[in-house]
Scaffold this motif. Structure first.
Motif, PDB file in Angstrom:
ATOM      1  N   MET A  75       1.064  -1.136  -0.113  1.00  0.00           N
ATOM      2  CA  MET A  75      -0.132   0.199  -0.310  1.00  0.00           C
ATOM      3  C   MET A  75       1.104   1.397   0.057  1.00  0.00           C
ATOM      4  N   PRO A  76       0.959   2.424  -0.987  1.00  0.00           N
ATOM      5  CA  PRO A  76       1.507   3.941  -0.739  1.00  0.00           C
ATOM      6  C   PRO A  76       1.249   3.943   0.406  1.00  0.00           C
ATOM      7  N   GLU A  77      -0.058   4.367   0.611  1.00  0.00           N
ATOM      8  CA  GLU A  77       0.357   5.331   2.236  1.00  0.00           C
ATOM      9  C   GLU A  77       1.553   4.044   3.507  1.00  0.00           C
ATOM     10  N   LEU A  78       1.027   2.985   3.184  1.00  0.00           N
ATOM     11  CA  LEU A  78       1.798   2.594   3.955  1.00  0.00           C
ATOM     12  C   LEU A  78       3.161   2.074   4.483  1.00  0.00           C
ATOM     13  N   GLY A  79       3.629   1.858   2.619  1.00  0.00           N
ATOM     14  CA  GLY A  79       4.700   1.563   2.298  1.00  0.00           C
ATOM     15  C   GLY A  79       6.034   2.191   3.524  1.00  0.00           C
ATOM     16  N   LYS A  80       5.791   3.085   3.510  1.00  0.00           N
ATOM     17  CA  LYS A  80       7.277   3.777   4.591  1.00  0.00           C
ATOM     18  C   LYS A  80       6.450   3.719   5.874  1.00  0.00           C
ATOM     19  N   LEU A  81       5.826   2.994   6.610  1.00  0.00           N
ATOM     20  CA  LEU A  81       5.219   3.031   7.737  1.00  0.00           C
ATOM     21  C   LEU A  81       6.679   2.151   8.535  1.00  0.00           C
ATOM     22  N   VAL A  82       7.225   0.910   7.928  1.00  0.00           N
ATOM     23  CA  VAL A  82       8.461   0.911   8.396  1.00  0.00           C
ATOM     24  C   VAL A  82       9.864   1.442   8.060  1.00  0.00           C
ATOM     25  N   GLU A  83      10.058   2.645   7.768  1.00  0.00           N
ATOM     26  CA  GLU A  83      11.558   2.965   7.565  1.00  0.00           C
ATOM     27  C   GLU A  83      11.616   4.230   8.159  1.00  0.00           C
ATOM     28  N   GLY A  84      12.486   4.471   8.285  1.00  0.00           N
ATOM     29  CA  GLY A  84      11.955   6.141   8.896  1.00  0.00           C
ATOM     30  C   GLY A  84      13.755   6.525   9.808  1.00  0.00           C
ATOM     31  N   GLU A  85      13.600   7.106  10.584  1.00  0.00           N
ATOM     32  CA  GLU A  85      14.473   7.269  11.089  1.00  0.00           C
ATOM     33  C   GLU A  85      13.839   8.957  12.204  1.00  0.00           C
ATOM     34  N   GLY A  86      14.927   8.966  13.421  1.00  0.00           N
ATOM     35  CA  GLY A  86      13.990  10.270  14.566  1.00  0.00           C
ATOM     36  C   GLY A  86      13.161   9.856  15.511  1.00  0.00           C
ATOM     37  N   HIS A  87      13.167  10.684  15.616  1.00  0.00           N
ATOM     38  CA  HIS A  87      11.606  11.178  17.438  1.00  0.00           C
ATOM     39  C   HIS A  87      10.598  11.111  16.095  1.00  0.00           C
ATOM     40  N   ILE A  88      10.031   9.724  15.802  1.00  0.00           N
ATOM     41  CA  ILE A  88       8.783  10.059  15.243  1.00  0.00           C
ATOM     42  C   ILE A  88       7.935   8.755  15.408  1.00  0.00           C
ATOM     43  N   PHE A  89       6.497   9.006  15.369  1.00  0.00           N
ATOM     44  CA  PHE A  89       5.016   8.679  15.897  1.00  0.00           C
ATOM     45  C   PHE A  89       4.114   8.293  14.409  1.00  0.00           C
ATOM     46  N   ARG A  90       3.955   6.928  14.208  1.00  0.00           N
ATOM     47  CA  ARG A  90       3.287   6.697  12.902  1.00  0.00           C
ATOM     48  C   ARG A  90       1.827   5.541  13.480  1.00  0.00           C
ATOM     49  N   ILE A  91       1.119   6.409  12.908  1.00  0.00           N
ATOM     50  CA  ILE A  91      -0.794   5.733  13.180  1.00  0.00           C
ATOM     51  C   ILE A  91      -1.669   6.455  11.627  1.00  0.00           C
ATOM     52  N   VAL A  92      -1.954   5.573  11.255  1.00  0.00           N
ATOM     53  CA  VAL A  92      -2.582   5.311   9.880  1.00  0.00           C
ATOM     54  C   VAL A  92      -4.008   4.546  10.162  1.00  0.00           C
ATOM     55  N   GLY A  93      -5.199   4.591   9.380  1.00  0.00           N
ATOM     56  CA  GLY A  93      -5.982   3.681   9.936  1.00  0.00           C
ATOM     57  C   GLY A  93      -7.052   4.369   8.726  1.00  0.00           C
ATOM     58  N   GLY A  94      -8.174   3.226   8.557  1.00  0.00           N
ATOM     59  CA  GLY A  94      -9.678   3.228   7.306  1.00  0.00           C
ATOM     60  C   GLY A  94     -10.286   1.937   7.712  1.00  0.00           C
ATOM     61  N   ARG A  95     -11.708   2.416   6.581  1.00  0.00           N
ATOM     62  CA  ARG A  95     -12.221   1.112   7.001  1.00  0.00           C
ATOM     63  C   ARG A  95     -11.745  -0.129   5.483  1.00  0.00           C
ATOM     64  N   GLU A  96     -12.076  -1.083   6.010  1.00  0.00           N
ATOM     65  CA  GLU A  96     -11.603  -2.452   5.204  1.00  0.00           C
ATOM     66  C   GLU A  96     -11.702  -3.463   5.458  1.00  0.00           C
ATOM     67  N   THR A  97     -11.548  -4.647   4.015  1.00  0.00           N
ATOM     68  CA  THR A  97     -12.021  -5.666   4.640  1.00  0.00           C
ATOM     69  C   THR A  97     -11.151  -6.618   5.072  1.00  0.00           C
ATOM     70  N   ILE A  98     -10.742  -7.512   6.175  1.00  0.00           N
ATOM     71  CA  ILE A  98      -9.535  -8.121   6.594  1.00  0.00           C
ATOM     72  C   ILE A  98      -9.739  -9.206   6.962  1.00  0.00           C
TER      73      ILE A  98
END
Length: 315
Positions: free
Chosen positions: A243-266
């Protein structure tokens, strides 16, 4: 779908208007105070909702939230310079808030305890980074495959092993011990998962409104339910890798907090309202999946997202 990546060292404060009731117990009569979606101890005054938490809910939440933020990840927060109300209020306890405490024991080659070797207070600027969290299979409500016996999850630990090994070697030399074990932090499954539930519910309420979904987490947030594995776990990698919106979720440096959400069939669940949360991606920490609730029948999530954020919900 909207990805909130918040650089906690450089941010603009966001105060959202009141939703007219406590976002946890839905009471609209008792006195309410401002609620930090990202707790002050992680993001100071980054994002909050005015008049969103009643006094009764605050008493319940504070017990496990402070257990997680102060006792479990407090040393890590101190080492990276995260904000602290206590540090401001109790200057007389400066040593406690500028040093990490490491305790040591001598063990034999089988891991059996031999003797206590005391402790050392190491300045945050010199101490090895240690972050204890909890990792779990995906929430069981989704019906995804889970290895038998692993439903409750296990502790997850990031540590600077070379620095810890050097510290243990130094203590061993000083005390005449051959094998030295370093105590690097205690993990509370309950505190961690309730904290994630509280944060996910608050974020969803702010993003979509309390009228958008039937909540699953309020009893967990208010310490009335204990089936946390049903709604809280780790995200399967396929949820964010493609997912383009989530692809960067496991990357990055520094003092960062990440949160994403929405509606989905899981898995087995349609119209699932979910969030993904990653604390401190700088150490490649787990990506937590929290099933917040079920979108109400007939609710136009796309219209709400366009109204509030200028983006469409993920259908």
């Amino acid at each position: 779908m909207k990805l909130d990546e918040i650089d906690l060292d450089s941010y603009n404060r966001i105060q959202l208007p009141s939703l007219g009731k406590c976002i946890y117990c839905y009471d609209d009569e008792n006195k309410r105070t401002e609620e930090h979606i990202i707790p002050y101890a992680i993001g100071e005054n980054t994002v909050s909702i005015l008049d969103a938490r009643c006094d009764n809910c605050q008493i319940i939440i504070n017990k496990y939230e402070q257990g997680f933020l102060s006792k479990q990840i407090g040393p890590f927060r101190g080492a990276i310079g995260a904000p602290s109300r206590t540090r401001k209020k109790k200057k007389r306890l400066q040593e406690h808030h500028t040093h990490m405490r490491f305790t040591f024991t001598e063990i034999d080659w089988t891991g059996k305890y031999i003797r206590d070797l005391g402790y050392r207070l190491i300045p945050f600027t010199q101490a090895p980074l240690v972050l204890p969290l909890w990792t779990s299979p995906p929430p069981t409500i989704l019906g995804l495959p889970v290895r038998a016996g692993s439903e409750m999850g296990e502790s997850w630990l990031y540590q600077e092993k070379d620095k810890l090994a050097a510290l243990a070697k130094d203590v061993g030399t000083e005390k005449g011990a051959f094998i030295v074990k370093t105590q690097t932090g205690v993990v509370s499954r309950e505190h961690t998962l309730r904290f994630l539930a509280k944060t996910a519910h608050a974020w969803a309420a702010a993003q979509f409104g309390l009228d958008a979904f039937d909540p699953f987490l309020t009893d967990i947030v208010l310490n009335k339910a204990h089936d946390m594995e049903r709604y809280i776990g780790n995200a399967p990698p396929y949820m964010y890798e493609n997912m383009p919106e989530l692809g960067k979720l496991v990357e990055g440096e520094g003092h960062i907090f990440r949160i994403v959400g929405g509606r989905e069939t899981i898995g087995d669940m349609s119209d699932c309202l979910f969030t993904l949360i990653q604390l401190y991606p700088m150490v490649n920490s787990p990506v937590h999946l929290i099933v917040v609730g079920k979108v109400k029948p007939g609710f136009d999530m796309d219209a709400r997202m366009l109204e509030r954020h200028g983006v469409e919900a993920l259908a």
